[in-house]
Design a protein around this motif. Structure first.
Motif, PDB file in Angstrom:
ATOM      1  N   TYR A  37       7.461  32.224 -21.263  1.00 31.29           N
ATOM      2  CA  TYR A  37       6.442  33.159 -20.783  1.00 31.29           C
ATOM      3  C   TYR A  37       5.832  32.641 -19.487  1.00 31.29           C
ATOM      4  O   TYR A  37       5.548  33.408 -18.564  1.00 31.29           O
ATOM      5  CB  TYR A  37       5.344  33.369 -21.826  1.00 31.29           C
ATOM      6  CG  TYR A  37       5.723  34.349 -22.901  1.00 31.29           C
ATOM      7  CD1 TYR A  37       5.822  35.711 -22.622  1.00 31.29           C
ATOM      8  CD2 TYR A  37       5.978  33.919 -24.183  1.00 31.29           C
ATOM      9  CE1 TYR A  37       6.181  36.610 -23.604  1.00 31.29           C
ATOM     10  CE2 TYR A  37       6.336  34.812 -25.184  1.00 31.29           C
ATOM     11  CZ  TYR A  37       6.436  36.158 -24.884  1.00 31.29           C
ATOM     12  OH  TYR A  37       6.793  37.041 -25.847  1.00 31.29           O
ATOM     13  N   GLY A  38       5.624  31.313 -19.447  1.00 33.15           N
ATOM     14  CA  GLY A  38       5.069  30.714 -18.242  1.00 33.15           C
ATOM     15  C   GLY A  38       5.973  30.970 -17.036  1.00 33.15           C
ATOM     16  O   GLY A  38       5.511  31.420 -15.980  1.00 33.15           O
TER      17      GLY A  38
ATOM     18  N   ILE B 252      -5.985  30.753 -26.557  1.00 29.98           N
ATOM     19  CA  ILE B 252      -6.856  29.715 -26.004  1.00 29.98           C
ATOM     20  C   ILE B 252      -6.199  28.339 -26.114  1.00 29.98           C
ATOM     21  O   ILE B 252      -6.510  27.424 -25.350  1.00 29.98           O
ATOM     22  CB  ILE B 252      -8.242  29.728 -26.701  1.00 29.98           C
ATOM     23  CG1 ILE B 252      -9.283  29.158 -25.767  1.00 29.98           C
ATOM     24  CG2 ILE B 252      -8.229  28.973 -28.005  1.00 29.98           C
ATOM     25  CD1 ILE B 252     -10.699  29.369 -26.253  1.00 29.98           C
ATOM     26  N   GLY B 253      -5.262  28.198 -27.049  1.00 30.53           N
ATOM     27  CA  GLY B 253      -4.675  26.881 -27.246  1.00 30.53           C
ATOM     28  C   GLY B 253      -3.387  26.655 -26.479  1.00 30.53           C
ATOM     29  O   GLY B 253      -2.857  25.559 -26.467  1.00 30.53           O
ATOM     30  N   ASP B 254      -2.871  27.696 -25.847  1.00 32.62           N
ATOM     31  CA  ASP B 254      -1.556  27.543 -25.246  1.00 32.62           C
ATOM     32  C   ASP B 254      -1.631  26.935 -23.847  1.00 32.62           C
ATOM     33  O   ASP B 254      -2.425  27.361 -23.011  1.00 32.62           O
ATOM     34  CB  ASP B 254      -0.830  28.883 -25.172  1.00 32.62           C
ATOM     35  CG  ASP B 254       0.659  28.651 -24.971  1.00 32.62           C
ATOM     36  OD1 ASP B 254       1.300  28.205 -25.928  1.00 32.62           O
ATOM     37  OD2 ASP B 254       1.138  28.875 -23.848  1.00 32.62           O
TER      38      ASP B 254
ATOM     39  N   LEU C 272       0.418  26.842 -17.322  1.00 32.65           N
ATOM     40  CA  LEU C 272       0.675  25.694 -16.463  1.00 32.65           C
ATOM     41  C   LEU C 272       0.930  26.110 -15.005  1.00 32.65           C
ATOM     42  O   LEU C 272       0.422  25.513 -14.069  1.00 32.65           O
ATOM     43  CB  LEU C 272       1.893  24.943 -17.023  1.00 32.65           C
ATOM     44  CG  LEU C 272       2.192  23.555 -16.521  1.00 32.65           C
ATOM     45  CD1 LEU C 272       0.990  22.657 -16.666  1.00 32.65           C
ATOM     46  CD2 LEU C 272       3.362  22.979 -17.312  1.00 32.65           C
ATOM     47  N   PHE C 273       1.733  27.148 -14.834  1.00 31.98           N
ATOM     48  CA  PHE C 273       2.054  27.557 -13.451  1.00 31.98           C
ATOM     49  C   PHE C 273       1.263  28.769 -12.996  1.00 31.98           C
ATOM     50  O   PHE C 273       1.301  29.125 -11.844  1.00 31.98           O
ATOM     51  CB  PHE C 273       3.531  27.914 -13.306  1.00 31.98           C
ATOM     52  CG  PHE C 273       4.430  27.189 -14.216  1.00 31.98           C
ATOM     53  CD1 PHE C 273       4.447  25.801 -14.224  1.00 31.98           C
ATOM     54  CD2 PHE C 273       5.282  27.873 -15.056  1.00 31.98           C
ATOM     55  CE1 PHE C 273       5.293  25.123 -15.076  1.00 31.98           C
ATOM     56  CE2 PHE C 273       6.124  27.195 -15.912  1.00 31.98           C
ATOM     57  CZ  PHE C 273       6.125  25.820 -15.926  1.00 31.98           C
ATOM     58  N   THR C 274       0.614  29.440 -13.943  1.00 35.09           N
ATOM     59  CA  THR C 274       0.078  30.743 -13.580  1.00 35.09           C
ATOM     60  C   THR C 274      -1.427  30.756 -13.344  1.00 35.09           C
ATOM     61  O   THR C 274      -1.912  31.532 -12.540  1.00 35.09           O
ATOM     62  CB  THR C 274       0.409  31.786 -14.660  1.00 35.09           C
ATOM     63  OG1 THR C 274       0.007  31.273 -15.922  1.00 35.09           O
ATOM     64  CG2 THR C 274       1.884  32.089 -14.670  1.00 35.09           C
TER      65      THR C 274
END
Lengths: 291, 253, 294
Positions: free
Chosen positions: A128-129, A214-216, A221-223
């Protein structure tokens, strides 16, 4: 009774006992691993936990062990999860209604839609990221709160939709038919009967998705980017708790690593609260819903 | 009656939580007869039957008071070995419950568990009880096929063979024909009538006509209470309790 | 007016219904488009089966990362599957009701903990445990940041998935079938082994496959404890570098090196396809099981 039969019975009963103990030990191991995780995180976080940690943003040299807190990450995570959950909800509710109201039990469309939802549910968050990042570039966005919200909403969508779908499937058919036969259009049936009937269950699903969002870490990371300030607009980059934990742990300074533990404790407590609220909700759900 | 009572129920009460399902039931079950327990649904018939081979113990929230004496041994005594009790009774349930294995393995399952290993003994036992259950000719060429390929009626007879294969003394039937078509029902009833020469049979049913056809001894349960019991002919001809009369004439059901 | 609203709502909802399928398609297509740049110049077999990873020289062999992922995942499953199934057996066949009910929130919570929390815990406890206790026991030297540490953390993360599905499978086995076995004089364990496990075999398989696909794509927790050395691991105590970790670690710098971006997208595509394959497999089995029960 004769000897061999007794002997055999003894052996069979010992086998039963053996596997009973083994199975119980496995269950205990699962329970203990949760206690161990919670215990370790809370214990390790005690030295660095403080109130100012929650109310201050990082000051100069924070990642070298200087003053400051993680308010930026807490606020960023909350904004992000609230936005993403709202967006996911706007997609999930109509879809779940559609699956349960317009499509009968044996519907092929419904079966395939559920299948694809399950497939989406299994897509790893790092994917997804990466996908969010592609979309972001395609739309000409920078790493920002908005891009993060969009990505996390995609991640939450299948979780939330399946959760709502599951509660709605439990609504008895008769209830739907009774409302239909009173001359209500399906649209009215949808909102008046289904949504009210399943409200507590829906809310539990919303909390579940919120907790996931909220925990992911991998999807933002990139977004979502990272910043020391509390974001003030959708175009600002936003820090998130999981990433704050990750970055703090990655520094070579023990003080900062301890703060990572403390941040992890804060995140864990948020998750605990959400899960408690969810349980309270679902208990209510089973009490008010017509069976 | 030949005076033997293989099962003697003494002051048995069963509670599901706060709900008392059986109220102080006492009943002697005669040997080599078909005892039929009748009564409206939900009055504790199945509970009574399951209490005989201690299947109730596993249900959550069940309390049991009183005694069930089997061959002079209280089955609820703490030292009683439950698998041994159950081995003495074969159970036929409402719907046939075939185990997820082949036809042969279904029948061999019980004997194998109880230590019969030799191939020839097993083969012989499987064939014998499939014959007793009246199924052998229909399945002898496909013993290795999964039991689920059989029709429901055949499955029920397979379950009968499976129950008999552990060589019990007693056969328990919990509405054993309720899922079957009339012809299969008749088939099962006929088996039971033959089996009473060698076994003591206890059957629960809510079908009055079935009770008339097969019962030697009749017990009428109503709302957890054993209202009346006695030789079937006597009870059918001249029920003593007004409630029994009402049930037999169809006023209550 | 009411009818119009109804018609509109129906149309809009029909559109939303297409969304899941569309998204799956979009994700795969998007990743594919982005990886085309490297797929055009390098043969796929070289990307997948070469272990030369030198981005600066333009060599992008993904083998170390694929093997890293497989090692960690398999280790996790070897640890998680038996424990999860036994735990499910206890909860479903042996435990009193209050234990069963009490265990549910524990399993849910275990599923709900963020992966970064697992990672922190792994760094605090599992990595030193592997480095200072298990490695000396095995007679090897290890920093603790290893396949084994990743496997242990991942195993605990997959418990809830496998337990949850297995419990549902066991619940679908009718009580009357257990009674049938018990009434022949079988013990609990004999009944479980010959009847419940056999009846639920396919479902348990599906649960494990689902656990596998969950573990395969897990990123942060593994990344934090597995060491991240881009070489094919030789033992459980070696560091590994799984695919998701590769993607997560290198995203920042990928813009500066040509075709690095495309290589990472290829990694993401490979990851997605593998996960989707196993996921679809598990769902198919579960649908079959469900149909058979009804």
């Amino acid at each position: 009774m004769n000897g061999p039969a007794d002997l055999r019975l003894g052996r069979r009963k010992r086998a039963d006992l053996f596997f009973r103990v083994l199975a119980a030990a496995s269950a205990a191991l699962v329970l203990l691993s949760l206690l161990l995780i919670l215990g370790t995180i809370l214990w390790k976080s005690i030295p660095a936990l403080s109130f100012s940690m929650l109310t201050k943003t990082p000051q100069g040299g924070f990642y070298l062990g200087k003053e400051g807190g993680i308010l930026n990450a807490i606020a960023g995570s909350l904004y992000l999860a609230v936005g993403a959950t709202a967006l996911a909800f706007l997609l999930s509710l109509p879809l779940a209604l559609y699956l349960n109201l317009y499509k009968g039990k044996g519907s092929k469309t419904a079966a395939w839609t559920r299948f694809f939802l399950d497939v989406l549910w299994g897509v790893p968050s790092i994917v997804y990221g990466a996908f969010g990042f592609i979309i972001m570039l395609a739309l000409g966005l920078r790493a920002s709160l908005l891009a993060g919200i969009l990505t996390v909403a995609l991640l939450e969508f299948p979780i939330l939709c399946r959760a709502i779908d599951e509660v709605m499937r439990l609504v008895p058919r008769e209830l739907k038919e009774a409302s239909d036969s009173l001359g209500a259009t399906r649209f009215e049936t949808a909102f008046k009967v289904f949504v009210r009937q399943t409200a507590p269950g829906i809310l539990t699903g919303v909390l579940l998705a919120f907790g996931r969002g909220i925990g992911d870490a991998a999807s933002v990371l990139f977004t979502a980017g990272f910043t020391d300030r509390v974001p003030t607009s959708l175009a600002d980059p936003a820090a998130t708790l999981p990433l704050a934990i990750f970055f703090q742990l990655g520094t070579p300074f023990p003080e900062v690593q301890q703060r990572a533990y403390a941040s992890a404790a804060v995140l864990t407590l948020i998750i605990l609260l959400i899960s408690l609220a969810g349980r309270a909700m679902s208990r209510k759900a089973t009490r008010h819903v017509v069976k | 009656m030949n005076g033997q009572t293989p099962i003697s129920i003494r002051n048995l009460s069963v509670f599901y939580g706060d709900l008392q399902v059986l109220k102080d039931v006492s009943l002697d079950i005669p040997a080599n007869r078909i005892t039929v327990i009748i009564g409206p649904s939900g009055c504790g018939k199945t509970t009574l039957l399951k209490s005989l081979n201690r299947l109730l113990d596993d249900t959550e929230g069940v309390r049991i008071r009183g005694q069930v004496v089997l061959d002079g041994e209280d089955i609820y005594a703490p030292r009683t070995e439950v698998t041994r009790i159950r081995k003495k009774m074969g159970l036929l349930s409402q719907r046939p419950q075939v185990l997820p294995m082949s036809i042969y393995e279904n029948v061999a399952y019980g004997p194998r568990i109880h230590g019969l290993r030799a191939r020839r003994d097993l083969d012989r036992r499987v064939e014998h009880y499939l014959q007793v259950a009246g199924l052998w000719d229909e399945v002898k060429d496909r013993l290795r096929e999964p039991a689920s390929v059989l029709s429901v009626g055949q499955q029920q007879r397979l379950c009968l063979a499976r129950g008999l294969a552990v060589e019990p003394e007693i056969i328990l039937g919990d509405e054993p024909t309720s899922a079957l078509d009339p012809q299969s029902s008749q088939n099962v009833e006929r088996r039971l009538a033959e089996l009473k020469r060698d076994y003591t049979v206890v059957v629960v049913t809510h079908i009055l006509r079935q009770a008339r056809r097969v019962a030697d001894y009749l017990a009428f349960l109503y709302l957890g209470e054993l209202v009346e019991h006695g030789p079937a002919a006597d009870v059918f001809a001249a029920p003593r309790d007004p409630r029994t009369r009402a049930y037999l004439t169809g006023e209550i059901s | 007016m009411r009818l119009l609203k109804d018609a509109l709502a129906r149309r809009a909802m029909g559109l939303v219904a297409a969304l899941p399928a569309l998204l799956v398609l979009l994700i795969v297509a998007g990743l594919f488009l982005k990886s085309k740049a490297i797929l055009a110049v390098e043969p796929l077999s070289k990307l997948l089966f070469s272990s030369a990873w030198h981005p600066l020289k333009g060599e992008f062999g993904l083998l170390p990362f694929i093997t890293g992922t497989v090692w960690v995942t398999v280790t996790a499953l070897v640890l998680a599957v038996p424990v999860s199934i036994l735990a499910a057996i206890y909860l479903s066949e042996y435990a009193p009701r209050w234990v069963r009910e009490g265990a549910k929130p524990v399993v849910d919570l275990l599923a709900g903990l963020p992966s970064v929390v697992y990672g922190v815990w792994g760094v605090i406890l599992v990595v030193p445990f592997v480095g200072n206790v298990l490695a000396p026991l095995a007679g090897v030297h290890s920093s603790g940041y290893s396949i084994l540490a990743g496997g242990i953390v991942l195993a605990i993360m997959t418990f809830p998935t496998i337990i949850h599905v297995t419990l549902e499978v066991f619940a679908s086995v009718p009580q009357a079938l257990r009674d049938a076995s018990l009434s022949l004089g079988a013990t609990r364990w004999e009944t479980t082994r010959h009847v419940v496990l056999r009846k639920g075999a396919q479902g348990i398989l599906a649960a494990s496959v689902l656990g596998f696909s969950r573990a395969f794509g897990e990123t942060m927790a593994v990344l934090m404890v597995v060491g991240n050395v881009p070489a094919v691991p030789r033992s459980l105590f070696d560091a590994g570098y799984p695919l998701p970790a590769l993607i997560a670690n290198n995203y920042g710098e990928m813009m500066s090196v040509p075709s690095y971006d495309a290589a990472l997208m290829t990694a993401a595509l490979v990851l997605t396809l593998i996960v989707l394959f196993f996921n679809v497999l598990a769902r198919r089995i579960l649908v079959r099981v469900e149909r058979r029960v009804r």
